[in-house]
Scaffold this motif. Structure first.
Motif, PDB file in Angstrom:
ATOM      1  N   GLU A  70     -37.749 -26.917 -27.861  1.00  0.00           N
ATOM      2  CA  GLU A  70     -37.657 -27.498 -26.520  1.00  0.00           C
ATOM      3  C   GLU A  70     -37.571 -29.022 -26.564  1.00  0.00           C
ATOM      4  N   MET A  71     -38.270 -29.655 -27.504  1.00  0.00           N
ATOM      5  CA  MET A  71     -38.159 -31.109 -27.645  1.00  0.00           C
ATOM      6  C   MET A  71     -36.762 -31.497 -28.148  1.00  0.00           C
ATOM      7  N   TRP A  72     -36.220 -30.723 -29.079  1.00  0.00           N
ATOM      8  CA  TRP A  72     -34.860 -30.958 -29.542  1.00  0.00           C
ATOM      9  C   TRP A  72     -33.880 -30.813 -28.376  1.00  0.00           C
ATOM     10  N   LEU A  73     -34.067 -29.780 -27.572  1.00  0.00           N
ATOM     11  CA  LEU A  73     -33.209 -29.521 -26.412  1.00  0.00           C
ATOM     12  C   LEU A  73     -33.239 -30.711 -25.453  1.00  0.00           C
ATOM     13  N   TYR A  81     -25.855 -36.455 -21.618  1.00  0.00           N
ATOM     14  CA  TYR A  81     -25.689 -37.025 -20.290  1.00  0.00           C
ATOM     15  C   TYR A  81     -25.711 -38.541 -20.280  1.00  0.00           C
ATOM     16  N   ASP A  82     -26.137 -39.181 -21.364  1.00  0.00           N
ATOM     17  CA  ASP A  82     -26.172 -40.643 -21.423  1.00  0.00           C
ATOM     18  C   ASP A  82     -25.065 -41.224 -22.295  1.00  0.00           C
ATOM     19  N   SER A  95     -28.130 -39.296 -13.936  1.00  0.00           N
ATOM     20  CA  SER A  95     -27.889 -39.195 -12.500  1.00  0.00           C
ATOM     21  C   SER A  95     -28.166 -37.780 -12.013  1.00  0.00           C
ATOM     22  N   GLU A  96     -28.009 -36.807 -12.882  1.00  0.00           N
ATOM     23  CA  GLU A  96     -28.279 -35.418 -12.528  1.00  0.00           C
ATOM     24  C   GLU A  96     -29.293 -34.839 -13.502  1.00  0.00           C
ATOM     25  N   GLU A  97     -30.102 -33.936 -13.014  1.00  0.00           N
ATOM     26  CA  GLU A  97     -31.018 -33.244 -13.908  1.00  0.00           C
ATOM     27  C   GLU A  97     -30.471 -31.871 -14.209  1.00  0.00           C
ATOM     28  N   VAL A  98     -30.458 -31.525 -15.478  1.00  0.00           N
ATOM     29  CA  VAL A  98     -30.027 -30.208 -15.906  1.00  0.00           C
ATOM     30  C   VAL A  98     -31.238 -29.528 -16.515  1.00  0.00           C
ATOM     31  N   GLY A 120     -21.624 -23.232 -17.991  1.00  0.00           N
ATOM     32  CA  GLY A 120     -21.715 -23.469 -16.553  1.00  0.00           C
ATOM     33  C   GLY A 120     -22.737 -24.549 -16.208  1.00  0.00           C
ATOM     34  N   LEU A 121     -23.850 -24.582 -16.936  1.00  0.00           N
ATOM     35  CA  LEU A 121     -24.874 -25.599 -16.684  1.00  0.00           C
ATOM     36  C   LEU A 121     -24.412 -26.992 -17.110  1.00  0.00           C
ATOM     37  N   LEU A 122     -23.632 -27.057 -18.183  1.00  0.00           N
ATOM     38  CA  LEU A 122     -23.264 -28.343 -18.773  1.00  0.00           C
ATOM     39  C   LEU A 122     -21.878 -28.811 -18.344  1.00  0.00           C
ATOM     40  N   ILE A 123     -21.383 -28.310 -17.248  1.00  0.00           N
ATOM     41  CA  ILE A 123     -20.035 -28.646 -16.793  1.00  0.00           C
ATOM     42  C   ILE A 123     -19.893 -30.133 -16.466  1.00  0.00           C
TER      43      ILE A 123
END
Length: 146
Positions: A70-73, A81-82, A95-98, A120-123
């Motif tokens: 989970e920390m790796w994730l 995202y950055d 800007s968005e939380e996934v 779909g989550l990482l679109i």
């Protein structure tokens, strides 16, 4: 035959009893003993109670493994995202939380279904398509170990 003790050298039996009674009143074990009851409305502060649990060695290793994934994730999602930010902007603020729910991911039946869900989550990820695909592949490999 008569036995006796002279009064001048030792105390009389009544004197001994009187002396013992006097010492019992001043006994250090009995001084300072008292019971103080608190009124019901007088409770000053309640302590918070916490429930703790002990885990076995095997269970703790599973927890550590899950936490590491989970920390790796989290770190990899920040990178995805950055990655498109310029030097003038803050790094680490998205800007968005996934939110990727590992339990939900593990409950899915097939790897293909997991892959579609992650895509779909990482679109809206700012990273390149190859970075997103590499992330998905790595995450699915790590999910197999859990």
């Amino acid at each position: 035959m008569e036995c006796g003790v002279t009064a001048a050298t030792s105390p009389t039996p009544t004197g001994i009893l009187a002396d013992v009674g006097h010492r019992a009143e001043r006994s250090p074990a009995r001084t300072g003993l008292h019971v103080a009851f608190k009124e019901k409305g007088e409770i000053k502060e309640k302590r918070e109670k916490f429930l703790t649990a002990k885990y076995g060695h095997h269970q703790m290793s599973l927890i550590r493994k899950r936490l590491a994934v989970e920390m790796w994730l989290y770190e990899e999602l920040k990178k995805l995202y950055d990655s498109g930010k310029s030097n003038g902007e803050k790094v680490g603020v998205t800007s968005e939380e996934v939110e990727v729910d590992m339990d939900e991911l593990l409950d899915m039946d097939s790897e293909e279904q997991r892959r579609r869900h992650l895509q779909g989550l990482l679109i809206n990820a700012k990273g390149s398509k190859s970075d997103v695909n590499k992330f998905i592949n790595d995450l699915l490999e790590k999910a197999k170990t859990l």
